[in-house]
Design a protein around this motif. Structure first.
Motif, PDB file in Angstrom:
ATOM      1  N   TYR A  37      -3.851  -2.409 -10.029  1.00 20.96           N
ATOM      2  CA  TYR A  37      -4.446  -1.154  -9.606  1.00 20.96           C
ATOM      3  C   TYR A  37      -3.506  -0.431  -8.645  1.00 20.96           C
ATOM      4  CZ  TYR A  37      -8.996  -2.759 -11.347  1.00 20.96           C
ATOM      5  OH  TYR A  37     -10.018  -3.193 -12.140  1.00 20.96           O
ATOM      6  N   ARG A 156     -12.836   2.200 -14.521  1.00 20.13           N
ATOM      7  CA  ARG A 156     -11.501   1.790 -14.088  1.00 20.13           C
ATOM      8  C   ARG A 156     -11.309   1.909 -12.587  1.00 20.13           C
ATOM      9  NH1 ARG A 156      -7.843   5.614 -16.346  1.00 20.13           N
ATOM     10  NH2 ARG A 156      -6.170   4.274 -15.629  1.00 20.13           N
ATOM     11  N   ARG A 194      -7.170   1.483 -11.991  1.00 19.28           N
ATOM     12  CA  ARG A 194      -6.451   0.524 -12.830  1.00 19.28           C
ATOM     13  C   ARG A 194      -5.381   1.252 -13.642  1.00 19.28           C
ATOM     14  NH1 ARG A 194     -10.053  -3.705 -15.779  1.00 19.28           N
ATOM     15  NH2 ARG A 194     -10.972  -1.812 -16.625  1.00 19.28           N
TER      16      ARG A 194
END
Length: 195
Positions: A37, A156, A194
Motif C-alpha cells: 500500500y 482497496r 493498495r
C-alpha cells in the motif's frame, strides 16, 4: 491471531478517512488486503508539544510519503517505511515555523528528511497493535514505538489512527525545556491505497 489484528499492525502514519464507529468497519480477510500500500496525500500527521501553564505548540507536516506491506499470516514481518519533510512543518504562525526549521530544532538546512523503518509488530488488542522501528531525525537514529488502531476499510483503501510519544532530547531538539515539554505527542491518521 485474528485477521483484523494482522491488518492493524502493518503501519505507521496519517490519513483522512471518515470517522466511523467500530461496528461500522467491515473487517476484511487477509487474502483481500494482503499486499503493498502507498500512504495517500490525504493522510494527516499532527503533533503537540505542551507548555507549562497551558498553550504549547500544535502543528502538522504537509509533505510525507511511505509504503506498508501487509503479509498474510505473517504479522511480525509486515513492513512500514515512512519519510516526512520537516521543512513542511506548519503551526499557523510563521515565526514559530521558522524557529522549528532552524538549527535549534529540525535544522532543515542540513537534515531535510525524517524517516521511520519498522522492525517489529506486536498485537495489543483485537483491533490494535504496536509498531516498533528505527526513527532517524537530525542525524540520530533511535528505537521508537507507535500504537495503531484500525479506523476504516473500503475496498482497496484502509485507514488507521497512529499515536506515539517521542522525547525531543533524544534528537537534540530539546531547546526550551522545561518551559516546553520534552515530549512530542503525535496523532496521525494514515490512509493506505493498495498499489
Amino acid at each position: 491471531m485474528t485477521h483484523k489484528t494482522t491488518l492493524i499492525a502493518a503501519l505507521l502514519v496519517a490519513a483522512s478517512f471518515p470517522e466511523t464507529s467500530r461496528s461500522d468497519i467491515e473487517v476484511p480477510s487477509l487474502s483481500e488486503v494482503a499486499g503493498r500500500y502507498a500512504i495517500t496525500p490525504g493522510s494527516r500527521i499532527a503533533f503537540t508539544v505542551d507548555q507549562v501553564g497551558g498553550g504549547g505548540i500544535k502543528g502538522k507536516f504537509g509533505k510525507f510519503s511511505g509504503t506498508f506491506n501487509l503479509k498474510a499470516g505473517d504479522l511480525p514481518h509486515s513492513m512500514v517505511n515512512f519519510e516526512l519533510k520537516p521543512g513542511s512543518v506548519s503551526t499557523g504562525q510563521a515565526r514559530i515555523d521558522a524557529f522549528l526549521r532552524s538549527g535549534a530544532v529540525f535544522d532543515t538546512d542540513h537534515f531535510d528528511t525524517i524517516s521511520f523503518r519498522s522492525n517489529r509488530v506486536e498485537q495489543t488488542g483485537p483491533d490494535s497493535a504496536r509498531i516498533t522501528g528505527t526513527l532517524t531525525a537530525k542525524g540520530r537514529s533511535m528505537s521508537e514505538s507507535f500504537d495503531v488502531k484500525l479506523t476504516g476499510w473500503s475496498g482497496r483503501k484502509i485507514a488507521f489512527n497512529v499515536s506515539g510519544r517521542i522525547f525531543r532530547s533524544r534528537y537534540a531538539m530539546d531547546v526550551g525545556t522545561p518551559i516546553y515539554s520534552n515530549v512530542v505527542q503525535f496523532d496521525m491518521m494514515i490512509e493506505g491505497l493498495r498499489s
